[in-house]
Design an enzyme around this catalytic site. Sequence first.
Site, PDB file in Angstrom:
ATOM      1  N   SER A  69       0.274  -1.193  -0.327  1.00 44.60           N
ATOM      2  CA  SER A  69      -0.543   0.112  -0.352  1.00 44.60           C
ATOM      3  C   SER A  69       1.020   1.320   0.305  1.00 44.60           C
ATOM      4  O   SER A  69       2.294   0.972   0.347  1.00 44.60           O
ATOM      5  CB  SER A  69      -0.953   0.323   1.463  1.00 44.60           C
ATOM      6  OG  SER A  69       0.000  -0.144   2.593  1.00 44.60           O
ATOM      7  N   LEU A  70       0.365   2.452   0.127  1.00 48.79           N
ATOM      8  CA  LEU A  70       0.916   3.583   0.228  1.00 48.79           C
ATOM      9  C   LEU A  70       1.029   4.313   1.084  1.00 48.79           C
ATOM     10  O   LEU A  70       0.055   4.430   1.865  1.00 48.79           O
ATOM     11  CB  LEU A  70       0.348   4.760  -1.005  1.00 48.79           C
ATOM     12  CG  LEU A  70       0.869   3.884  -2.682  1.00 48.79           C
ATOM     13  CD1 LEU A  70       0.263   4.711  -3.564  1.00 48.79           C
ATOM     14  CD2 LEU A  70       1.814   4.032  -3.277  1.00 48.79           C
ATOM     15  N   GLU A 101       2.026  10.548 -11.275  1.00 46.69           N
ATOM     16  CA  GLU A 101       0.415   9.405 -12.002  1.00 46.69           C
ATOM     17  C   GLU A 101      -0.758  10.388 -10.889  1.00 46.69           C
ATOM     18  O   GLU A 101      -0.347  10.305  -9.238  1.00 46.69           O
ATOM     19  CB  GLU A 101       0.387   8.084 -12.217  1.00 46.69           C
ATOM     20  CG  GLU A 101       1.069   7.141 -10.847  1.00 46.69           C
ATOM     21  CD  GLU A 101       1.692   6.242 -11.510  1.00 46.69           C
ATOM     22  OE1 GLU A 101       1.682   5.290 -11.079  1.00 46.69           O
ATOM     23  OE2 GLU A 101       2.983   6.346 -12.243  1.00 46.69           O
ATOM     24  N   LYS A 107      -3.683   9.690  -8.641  1.00 42.64           N
ATOM     25  CA  LYS A 107      -4.294   7.930  -7.745  1.00 42.64           C
ATOM     26  C   LYS A 107      -5.340   7.761  -8.108  1.00 42.64           C
ATOM     27  O   LYS A 107      -6.610   8.200  -7.631  1.00 42.64           O
ATOM     28  CB  LYS A 107      -4.279   8.177  -6.083  1.00 42.64           C
ATOM     29  CG  LYS A 107      -4.678   7.042  -5.330  1.00 42.64           C
ATOM     30  CD  LYS A 107      -4.406   7.065  -3.905  1.00 42.64           C
ATOM     31  CE  LYS A 107      -3.982   5.719  -2.960  1.00 42.64           C
ATOM     32  NZ  LYS A 107      -5.230   5.129  -3.153  1.00 42.64           N
ATOM     33  N   ARG A 117      -5.772  -7.967  -5.305  1.00 41.60           N
ATOM     34  CA  ARG A 117      -4.606  -7.724  -3.948  1.00 41.60           C
ATOM     35  C   ARG A 117      -5.312  -8.461  -3.220  1.00 41.60           C
ATOM     36  O   ARG A 117      -4.331  -8.909  -2.052  1.00 41.60           O
ATOM     37  CB  ARG A 117      -5.223  -6.038  -4.281  1.00 41.60           C
ATOM     38  CG  ARG A 117      -3.905  -5.906  -2.291  1.00 41.60           C
ATOM     39  CD  ARG A 117      -3.807  -4.065  -2.492  1.00 41.60           C
ATOM     40  NE  ARG A 117      -2.692  -3.553  -1.708  1.00 41.60           N
ATOM     41  CZ  ARG A 117      -2.912  -3.407  -0.314  1.00 41.60           C
ATOM     42  NH1 ARG A 117      -4.082  -4.008  -0.054  1.00 41.60           N
ATOM     43  NH2 ARG A 117      -2.191  -3.029   0.188  1.00 41.60           N
ATOM     44  N   GLU A 143      -5.150  -0.764 -11.986  1.00 43.51           N
ATOM     45  CA  GLU A 143      -5.981  -0.625 -10.599  1.00 43.51           C
ATOM     46  C   GLU A 143      -7.477  -0.455 -12.110  1.00 43.51           C
ATOM     47  O   GLU A 143      -6.984  -0.294 -13.649  1.00 43.51           O
ATOM     48  CB  GLU A 143      -6.157   0.885 -10.445  1.00 43.51           C
ATOM     49  CG  GLU A 143      -6.723   1.261  -9.853  1.00 43.51           C
ATOM     50  CD  GLU A 143      -6.662   0.661  -7.484  1.00 43.51           C
ATOM     51  OE1 GLU A 143      -5.722   0.585  -7.826  1.00 43.51           O
ATOM     52  OE2 GLU A 143      -7.253   1.647  -7.717  1.00 43.51           O
ATOM     53  N   LYS A 151      -3.139  12.839  -0.821  1.00 44.28           N
ATOM     54  CA  LYS A 151      -4.981  12.800  -1.348  1.00 44.28           C
ATOM     55  C   LYS A 151      -5.738  14.411  -0.982  1.00 44.28           C
ATOM     56  O   LYS A 151      -5.285  15.463  -1.042  1.00 44.28           O
ATOM     57  CB  LYS A 151      -5.786  11.520   0.155  1.00 44.28           C
ATOM     58  CG  LYS A 151      -4.567  10.340   0.225  1.00 44.28           C
ATOM     59  CD  LYS A 151      -5.016   9.500  -0.850  1.00 44.28           C
ATOM     60  CE  LYS A 151      -6.683   8.864  -0.702  1.00 44.28           C
ATOM     61  NZ  LYS A 151      -6.413   7.895   0.316  1.00 44.28           N
ATOM     62  N   CYS A 154     -30.528  -6.035  23.600  1.00 44.61           N
ATOM     63  CA  CYS A 154     -30.889  -6.797  24.048  1.00 44.61           C
ATOM     64  C   CYS A 154     -31.765  -6.304  26.157  1.00 44.61           C
ATOM     65  O   CYS A 154     -31.881  -7.465  26.522  1.00 44.61           O
ATOM     66  CB  CYS A 154     -29.401  -7.983  24.922  1.00 44.61           C
ATOM     67  SG  CYS A 154     -28.559  -7.211  25.727  1.00 44.61           S
ATOM     68  N   CYS A 183     -22.362  -2.913  25.592  1.00 45.28           N
ATOM     69  CA  CYS A 183     -23.226  -3.848  26.368  1.00 45.28           C
ATOM     70  C   CYS A 183     -22.628  -4.728  27.420  1.00 45.28           C
ATOM     71  O   CYS A 183     -21.732  -5.623  26.954  1.00 45.28           O
ATOM     72  CB  CYS A 183     -24.246  -4.553  24.960  1.00 45.28           C
ATOM     73  SG  CYS A 183     -24.831  -5.799  26.040  1.00 45.28           S
TER      74      CYS A 183
END
Length: 680
Positions: free
Chosen positions: A82-83, A113, A115, A136, A176, A317, A414, A429
């Site tokens: 992964s990156l 490039e 993503k 993957r 991809e 990102k 419950c 719970c």
Amino acid sequence: MSESVPQRIAYLRGEIERHNFQYHTLDAPLISDAEFDAMFRELQTLEMQYPSLVTPDSPTQRVGAAPRQFFTQVVHRSPMLSLNNAFNEEEVRAFDVRTRETLGVAEVEYSVEPKFDGLAVTLTYRDGIFVQGATRGDGEVGEDVTQNLRTVRNIPLRLDSGRLDKPIPFIEIRGEVLMFKVDFIALNRQQADKGDKLFANPRNAAAGSLRQLNSRITSSRHLSFLAYGAGAVEGFTLPDTHAEQLECLQKLSVPVPQERRVLHGVDGLLAYYREIGELRNKLPYEIDGVVYKVNNISQQTRLGYVSRAPRFALAHKFPAEEALTTVLDIEVQVGRTGALTPVARLAPVFVGGVTVTNATLHNEEELRRKDIRIGDTVSVRRAGDVIPEVARILLERRPLDAREFNMPRTCPVCGAHVTKQPDEAIWRCSGGLFCPAQRKQALLHFASRRALDIEGLGEKLVDQLVEQQLVHTPADLYKLNLQVLAQLERMGEKSAQNLLDAIEHSKQTTLARFIYALGIRNVGEATAKELARHFATLDNFMMADETRLQLVPDIGPVVAQSITTFFAEPHNIEVIAQLRAAGVQWTEQAEKAVQLLPLNAKIFVLTGTLASLSRDEAKSRLEKLGARVTGSVSQKTDYVVAGTEAGTKLSKAQELNVAVLDEQQFLKLLNNSEMSPASG
Ligand code: IVH
């Protein structure tokens, strides 16, 4: 004399693939659709008449084959990594500084490039023929989706190696699989017409289409492939920069990103980020950022990897998208570990590529801190796979009748009382596996893809199985039979049989998956793998006390305690015994040699210069003795080896009271350990 049938077939295949490439990859068709169809039909007819001449790389194979029941697993020759992500400029600058410092250069050449927001696959070509394609998966083991990938029109079934100096005996091509925006819209329109479920976004549509057991369905969906690099290569030397490698792939008729560039320095990177950001909406496919890669491969090798991600690459990102909506209600969900999570029900809003109707409010503290009330207008944020959350509320829009929400004091499912550790923010719970919500979640987790992978055991089914008291624990799944299953709602005999087959199939698993499937609190997939690697057998793992557990890399007191608490519960031991009795199994590796090595699991940090050996030598000798060498000093470090001009790591060691060895002491330790027979 006219050409022979094999010659005609070869000619048609060549032409069809050439036009496929023109059409799907270059977007520059040379002939009409009708002419293409005529050739295709001629080939189909010939292959029907001479079935022995059908080969897997024939373009006719792109229409898919008979449905299958499972995907077989494929172990990747080299792991699919992964990156690391960056979300802002500082993080990008820091990456560039680190890279320059490690390489000792003033400026780095990068290949960049987009993503792509699809799903990663690896394509294997032997002697130029596409022989296997896999998802993957967890990076090490993926699913064999060869038949489905054959239907992706721009994946070459045969590499065009005529344009290289020599053919490539073996190559893995990584990239991809995506669905173009137009194809996604068309698909959803079709789905709506048929009354079928809509896909949330192109990525889900691509994933759903690729992971079809029926490759004819995959064939009917318009998927595309884009390569971003090579995996293992044999018998051929690729060029020594990333950019040239992509050129080389392109020569082989493999589609590569057109927006790729070679740039210099961090300012180049940031300019590229802005440029692609502006282009984003105009691109035919979805992207969620850009990827920066050090261009020179030998520099990449020098930079190496940290855990699962390369140090030579970075994903920058795009920011998460936000949109305004209103909170219709606040409800409480009970999770696998009994955690009560407040969830906002929202007026549907389109954000980050999907329609969002719920947002997690995390826990009571967070709810109070943000002071979210029913009726509020909120800004919802979503990025990629991340669960949508409320970014902020617009107080100025709060209606007079906005209602506060209070966490219940009993479990809404419950009725058991809820408890909270003094130092925790989460109410839980106390019903344990008696609480249907927890039981359901535990079963879903057990059956999930990365656990025992029981395809078809979804939420609706688990609801029924638990509510009708057919299944209490995962072990009960292995007692189900056709009669019981077939009477369930929305279950025909056929799907019941498929489920039984999937359950049967799940029995053969790995220790890591099994440990993960148990659903021990704080034991995620990565931890489960470490545990399996370290202990090699389930019995070893179950017997380990907290001290031994903490010898496993990345396991601290909290996780160690979760594990011992889990095994202290007789019910859990019972379920494990039942699972094994039902035939759930894996190959237990013999106690691994590494555990018997003299410096097993000891953690070393090297700092400063050693006179008699290089750092790499020191590292490799330590590792051969079972030790781990890490980069920074912490409480877990066993020894710091300080050469001359040792810097901050030495002072950190002194601060934390970690044992410090000088070169003489270190050499003595190495020599003694290398002489000593393996011991526990
Ligand atoms: S390179 C050694 N390049 O992002 C690094 N990955 O977070 C291998 N992805 O699993 C990945 N576009 O599916 C690379 N241009 C690109 C990419 C890309 C999308 C995905 C890929 C990978 C994930 C890592």
